[in-house]
Enzyme design. Structure first.
Site, PDB file in Angstrom:
ATOM      1  N   LYS A 137       8.992  -3.643  16.348  1.00  0.00           N
ATOM      2  CA  LYS A 137       9.482  -2.362  15.839  1.00  0.00           C
ATOM      3  C   LYS A 137      10.439  -1.694  16.831  1.00  0.00           C
ATOM      4  CE  LYS A 137       7.443  -1.898  11.770  1.00  0.00           C
ATOM      5  NZ  LYS A 137       8.226  -1.766  10.521  1.00  0.00           N
ATOM      6  N   PHE A 180       0.826  -1.215   0.000  1.00  0.00           N
ATOM      7  CA  PHE A 180       0.000   0.000   0.000  1.00  0.00           C
ATOM      8  C   PHE A 180       0.856   1.260   0.000  1.00  0.00           C
ATOM      9  CE2 PHE A 180      -2.061   3.095   3.030  1.00  0.00           C
ATOM     10  CZ  PHE A 180      -2.877   3.690   2.084  1.00  0.00           C
ATOM     11  N   ASP A 203      13.569 -11.675  -0.571  1.00  0.00           N
ATOM     12  CA  ASP A 203      13.125 -12.088   0.759  1.00  0.00           C
ATOM     13  C   ASP A 203      14.131 -11.484   1.734  1.00  0.00           C
ATOM     14  OD1 ASP A 203      12.559 -13.261   3.168  1.00  0.00           O
ATOM     15  OD2 ASP A 203      12.619 -15.332   2.441  1.00  0.00           O
ATOM     16  N   LEU A 232      10.261  -0.457   3.540  1.00  0.00           N
ATOM     17  CA  LEU A 232       8.865  -0.546   3.966  1.00  0.00           C
ATOM     18  C   LEU A 232       8.420  -1.976   4.222  1.00  0.00           C
ATOM     19  CD1 LEU A 232       7.327   1.902   1.316  1.00  0.00           C
ATOM     20  CD2 LEU A 232       7.995   2.457   3.668  1.00  0.00           C
ATOM     21  N   ALA A 233       9.158  -2.956   3.688  1.00  0.00           N
ATOM     22  CA  ALA A 233       8.751  -4.359   3.821  1.00  0.00           C
ATOM     23  C   ALA A 233       8.647  -4.733   5.295  1.00  0.00           C
ATOM     24  CB  ALA A 233       9.757  -5.265   3.114  1.00  0.00           C
ATOM     25  N   ALA A 234       7.482  -5.253   5.695  1.00  0.00           N
ATOM     26  CA  ALA A 234       7.263  -5.605   7.101  1.00  0.00           C
ATOM     27  C   ALA A 234       5.983  -6.413   7.204  1.00  0.00           C
ATOM     28  CB  ALA A 234       7.136  -4.342   7.957  1.00  0.00           C
ATOM     29  N   TYR A 240       3.662  -6.722  17.348  1.00  0.00           N
ATOM     30  CA  TYR A 240       4.028  -5.845  16.232  1.00  0.00           C
ATOM     31  C   TYR A 240       4.852  -4.664  16.742  1.00  0.00           C
ATOM     32  CZ  TYR A 240       3.600  -2.252  12.667  1.00  0.00           C
ATOM     33  OH  TYR A 240       3.885  -1.257  11.757  1.00  0.00           O
ATOM     34  N   PHE A 248       2.279   7.654  12.293  1.00  0.00           N
ATOM     35  CA  PHE A 248       1.022   7.380  12.972  1.00  0.00           C
ATOM     36  C   PHE A 248       0.065   6.848  11.905  1.00  0.00           C
ATOM     37  CE2 PHE A 248       3.363   9.575  16.038  1.00  0.00           C
ATOM     38  CZ  PHE A 248       2.721   9.545  17.263  1.00  0.00           C
ATOM     39  N   ARG A 306      -7.477   8.304  16.866  1.00  0.00           N
ATOM     40  CA  ARG A 306      -6.187   8.131  16.212  1.00  0.00           C
ATOM     41  C   ARG A 306      -5.808   9.390  15.440  1.00  0.00           C
ATOM     42  NH1 ARG A 306      -6.088   4.587  19.162  1.00  0.00           N
ATOM     43  NH2 ARG A 306      -5.734   2.348  18.835  1.00  0.00           N
TER      44      ARG A 306
END
Length: 301
Positions: free
Chosen positions: A145, A20, A52, A74-76, A141, A167, A203
């Site tokens: 981080k 995204f 990978d 950004l891969a996570a 999660y 955020f 939020r």
């Protein structure tokens, strides 16, 4: 020769390039004249590469082949409710370290490496949160981080790294697993009701297009060795978002509170301070969240 070096100087590597956020960052960088290579697991298309990040060998091969001017990591595993905790730590912590180690191993130092952490690291912190607030994770999660951040800091003296703590942000194309797209989807498909958790949860929300522009500005700034909140400083409750979607779509539906959707360790209110961000990126765009909701509601079906 000159054009080749010019191209190299504007080559960006985006891990999670088809995700995204990655799609918007790619578009933003390409519009600014960058050549972009996106990485993902699975079959690839043009300007993409299989990677990978849990494999150090694959990270070395990718960094050595591309030798990017800038890296956007950004891969996570990014869904808080993901049920495989071990995978979260393997991807979010070890995968990130593999990328940095790969740069060292192949002798390549990009001009800037932007690494995405998360505002979830702050846990249930109250008030307006700036970067000095100690992390207090309440999920695997967030804990993954925090661990990633601590270990990445050990690389600050070796590579030009900026870590961002975004955020909440949203926009067209985000999975319906996330709350705002779920709400929008229910209104766009004219559902009679929606089941949500605590409607008072608030939020700090931003538009993904704004986030992508901020990432580009940080890549092109002199900032390194810093951790920066990416936020709007404006909290919205689910109730307010439902009302925005109701007005934008012209559809009404019943809101049902489902106790199963209320997390025990739910962060009640998460609002960031953007003071540091403003000092580093004074021209960051402002997109009113009501406009974001309207943009999402009017997305082509």
């Amino acid at each position: 020769m000159g054009s080749r070096s010019d191209t190299a100087a504007r080559h960006a590597l985006i891990t999670g390039g088809r995700g995204f956020t990655g799609a918007y960052v790619r578009s933003t960088l390409e519009e600014a004249g960058y050549t972009v290579t996106g990485t993902l697991i699975g079959s690839v298309g043009p300007s993409e590469r299989t990677l990978d990040i849990t494999s150090l060998d694959q990270c070395r091969e990718a960094i050595d082949a591309i030798r990017p001017a800038v890296v956007v990591h950004l891969a996570a595993v990014s869904f808080v409710g993901h049920d495989d905790a071990l995978e979260m730590y393997r991807v979010n912590v070890l995968g990130t370290l593999n990328l940095l180690q790969a740069c060292a191993d192949v002798g390549h130092s990009p001009r800037k490496i932007l690494i995405a952490s998360s505002a979830n690291v702050y846990g249930n912190a109250a008030g307006v949160i700036d970067e000095s607030v100690p992390p207090a994770p309440v999920s695997h999660y967030a804990a993954s981080k925090v661990a990633m951040e601590h270990l990445v800091r050990t690389w600050f003296d070796r590579l030009p790294i900026v870590m961002v703590r975004p955020f909440n942000y949203t926009g067209r194309g985000q999975s319906d697993l996330f709350l705002v797209p779920k709400i929008i989807s229910h209104f766009m498909t004219r559902k009679p009701y929606i089941e949500l958790g605590n409607l008072d949860v608030a939020r700090d929300f931003s538009d993904v297009r704004r986030v992508a522009q901020i990432y580009r500005a940080l890549l092109e700034s002199d900032v390194a060795g810093e951790t920066v909140n990416v936020c709007s400083e404006r909290p919205y409750t689910l109730e307010q978002i439902v009302q925005m979607a109701r007005e934008a779509s012209g559809h009404d539906l019943e809101v049902r509170v489902n106790p199963a959707f209320v997390r025990q360790n739910e962060v009640k209110k998460l609002v960031g301070s953007a003071a540091k961000l403003r000092s580093l990126v004074p021209d960051a765009p402002i997109i009113d969240f009501d406009s974001t909701i309207k943009w999402m509601v009017t997305a082509p079906k």
